[in-house]
Design a protein around this motif. Structure first.
Motif, short mmCIF file in Angstrom:
data_model
loop_
_atom_site.label_atom_id
_atom_site.label_comp_id
_atom_site.label_asym_id
_atom_site.label_seq_id
_atom_site.Cartn_x
_atom_site.Cartn_y
_atom_site.Cartn_z
N LEU A 124 0.32 0.24 -1.29
CA LEU A 124 0.21 -1.20 -1.30
C LEU A 124 -0.05 -1.88 -2.35
CD1 LEU A 124 -2.10 -0.87 2.09
CD2 LEU A 124 0.28 -1.79 2.17
N ALA A 169 7.21 1.52 1.70
CA ALA A 169 6.39 1.49 2.78
C ALA A 169 6.56 3.07 3.36
CB ALA A 169 6.69 0.54 4.07
N GLY A 195 -2.44 -4.73 4.65
CA GLY A 195 -2.37 -3.22 4.86
C GLY A 195 -3.94 -2.88 4.52
N TYR A 218 -6.16 -3.25 7.60
CA TYR A 218 -5.74 -2.35 8.68
C TYR A 218 -6.57 -0.96 8.14
CZ TYR A 218 -3.15 1.52 10.80
OH TYR A 218 -2.81 2.76 11.57
N THR A 249 2.45 -2.46 10.78
CA THR A 249 1.71 -3.87 10.25
C THR A 249 2.38 -4.60 9.14
OG1 THR A 249 -0.23 -2.81 11.08
CG2 THR A 249 -0.55 -4.52 9.54
N THR A 250 2.69 -3.47 7.78
CA THR A 250 3.17 -4.12 6.92
C THR A 250 4.76 -4.58 7.19
OG1 THR A 250 4.17 -1.97 6.24
CG2 THR A 250 2.06 -2.72 5.22
N LEU A 284 0.42 1.37 10.44
CA LEU A 284 0.46 0.60 9.24
C LEU A 284 1.92 0.28 8.66
CD1 LEU A 284 -1.12 -0.24 6.69
CD2 LEU A 284 -0.86 1.96 5.67
#
Length: 589
Positions: A145, A539, A189, A192, A574-575, A571
């Motif tokens: 990240l 990612a 991230g 999370y 989410t990203t 994740l």
């Protein structure tokens, strides 16, 4: 698609379930896949073995040597003491770990960042009695990240930017342009990971813990008069809340401080008597400013790098039976320093130097390697076994080991040389300067990680050269139709999936021309799609082979393939959600 492409896809579809549900290691599964593809003629020997000559593989290998040099010199303790500290809860521990890692990875290559933090986290988690299993995967994900914050945060960003400038020089980007999206993605991230990762990663007990050695030793260490602990309180020195250790008393100038409070100030030459286990003794050995108590003349002074910790059971024929350790000149005769003594599974009360040895006493010794072979058949000892831990580090060279690592990172970051070349020079410098012995360097190499990296290149080569990856890219992007939004989502999903099975850079290189052609066909700005390729390629949370930092934490964390799917899948979503919302706002269609 040609037959080779279908075979490559079929092998990939078999490989991932095997890694997820079988007990075979990822290195064995991937090596088997490469052998099968080679046998079927999908790839040639050069492609099958290409991973063994890849720069990524050797970069990781040389970084392991650099990390071994920091560990051998006690530099890991500096991270634990000054960066990680002693948080009071697992949540705070996670925050103390993830925030600096993500910040560093925005400006440094994340491979050395993760390589340096892995041994620190393993030692730190033992001290805090936390499961390393719950910390190491978030460590890798935080470094990934962080790499999305700047253009030079990952090599993939630089590769994509290079392809863009070559094709459209007018679209040149600044180093921090992607931070408008990268910072929110990293923040989302990290939140999370802080909130959800502890719930999704069960705490697994160490396999060896049910068989841990229950013996409790009397352990004695001395405060180095020239060390950093002089005039510090017991609390400030980090001796108050040691796991598996209890500071029983302090002997100072012939007097004994039997009730040691947290505010007690340490003096040079103080003898500290602890009660604890052999693992606790190993932890004490790593602390700068503590040295083994000097009983008689030392034959081990300054010979740090070849020391070992061993447990020896005293025989009834040992000439020191009935004598005090201090009076018997044990160290002079055997070339071994007595660090701790255990009798009947319990510690022996009193000062270590005043203990009179008895048959069947268990001694924890700091020795040179020849001691083990020389005395294995000796009548003085019934049993000698090496302890799973290193002896006292050479703290005097910790600054040199850290300087070498800093120089490596600086050379690579400033573009003076490649990361592999810099790591190679750094590893050579660590060996030449004595920060790391050849034996320690060999022990520091994680062969499972290196084999997995090498084999994953073979699998990626099969998808790339057979045309399977190109066919997938064209097919998926073709489904997007004439909608710019649909094309953006398709680009992100495609690259995110490809980067889970082939290298990040390969996924970006394969999809870039297809993505540019799609944007030009729609007559829209290509920048949203270029940035989407950057973020989707980074990612890599779904699989352990998606990113080399994931591979680096796979073994030490005891993870399974399903752990990455469970934590990394959410994740990824989410990203992706944050990136896909923000990218068109910063770079409109």
């Amino acid at each position: 698609m040609p037959l080779d492409a279908w075979i490559s896809l079929a092998v990939v579809l078999v490989v991932f379930p095997l890694m997820a549900f079988s007990r075979l290691g990822p290195d064995i599964v991937l090596l088997g896949a490469v052998i099968l593809l080679l046998t079927l003629g999908v790839i040639d020997p050069a492609q099958a073995l290409g991973g063994f000559s890849s720069t990524g593989l050797f970069t990781v290998a040389f970084m392991y040597v650099l990390v071994a040099s920091i560990r051998e010199t006690g530099g890991i303790d500096l991270i634990i003491r000054h960066v990680l500290g002693r948080p009071r809860s697992e949540g705070r521990a996670m925050a103390r770990l993830l925030l600096p890692v993500a910040s560093l990875s925005g400006f440094l290559n994340n491979t050395p960042v993760v390589a340096t933090f892995i041994p620190a986290v393993l030692s730190w988690s033992r001290r805090l009695q936390l499961s390393a299993h719950r910390l190491l995967m978030p460590l890798s994900f935080a470094s990934i990240l962080g790499g999305t914050i700047t253009l030079f945060g990952t090599s993939t960003n630089l590769v994509v930017h290079g392809l863009l400038v070559e094709r459209r020089p007018d679209l040149d980007m600044g180093l921090f342009d992607i931070a408008w999206v990268g910072v929110p993605v990293a923040v989302a991230g990290l939140l999370y990971l802080l909130l959800m990762a502890p719930r999704l990663l069960p705490a697994r007990r160490d396999v060896a813990s049910p068989f841990a050695n229950p013996r409790e030793y009397t352990i004695e260490m001395e405060v180095d008069p020239a060390g950093p602990l002089v005039n510090r309180s017991v609390e400030e020195a980090g001796l108050r809340h040691l796991q598996e250790l209890f500071l029983v008393e302090i002997e100072r100038d012939g007097n004994v401080v039997s009730v040691v409070g947290p505010g007690e100030r340490l003096k040079g030459g103080d003898r500290l008597v602890f009660a604890g286990t052999s693992e606790g003794a190993v932890e004490l050995q790593q602390m700068r400013g503590l040295v083994p108590s000097r009983h008689g003349e030392s034959s081990l002074e300054k010979e740090f790098k070849e020391r070992r910790l061993v447990e020896a059971v005293v025989s009834d024929q040992c000439q020191f039976v009935g004598q005090r350790i201090r009076d018997g000149h044990f160290r002079t005769l055997y070339g071994a320093a007595v660090l701790a003594v255990c009798r009947g599974g319990e510690r022996v009360a009193g000062n270590l130097g005043q203990v009179r040895l008895q048959p069947a006493d268990v001694l924890l010794l700091e020795v040179r390697p020849p001691f083990i072979e020389r005395h294995r058949q000796s009548r003085d000892f019934l049993l000698i076994s090496q302890v799973n831990g290193q002896a006292r580090p050479n703290h005097e060279k910790a600054w040199l080991a850290w300087s070498i690592l800093a120089a490596v990172v600086a050379l690579a970051t400033l573009g003076v040389m490649s990361m592999m070349n810099a790591a190679m020079l750094g590893a050579a410098a660590a060996l030449i300067t004595g920060c790391c012995s050849v034996g320690a360097a060999k022990r520091g190499l994680d062969t499972q990680v290196l084999l997995t990296i090498a084999a994953s290149f073979g699998l990626g080569a099969a998808l790339e050269h057979s045309g399977a990856a190109q066919a997938l890219a064209s097919g998926v992007l073709g489904l997007a139709g004439s909608s710019p939004w649909a094309l953006l989502v398709a680009v992100y999903v495609l690259v995110s999936l490809l980067t889970s099975v082939i290298t990040n850079n390969a996924a970006a290189v394969i999809t870039f021309p297809v993505v540019m052609a799609g944007a030009e066909a729609l007559g829209v700005n290509p920048m949203p799609y270029v940035v989407a390729v950057m973020f989707a390629a980074s990612a890599s949370f779904l699989t352990p082979i998606g990113y080399q930092t994931n591979l680096m934490v796979l073994g030490p964390g005891g993870y399974r393939f399903g752990d990455f799917l469970r934590v990394g899948g959410l994740l990824n979503l989410t990203t992706a959600a944050v990136a896909l919302v923000l990218i068109p706002l910063v770079w409109p269609f």
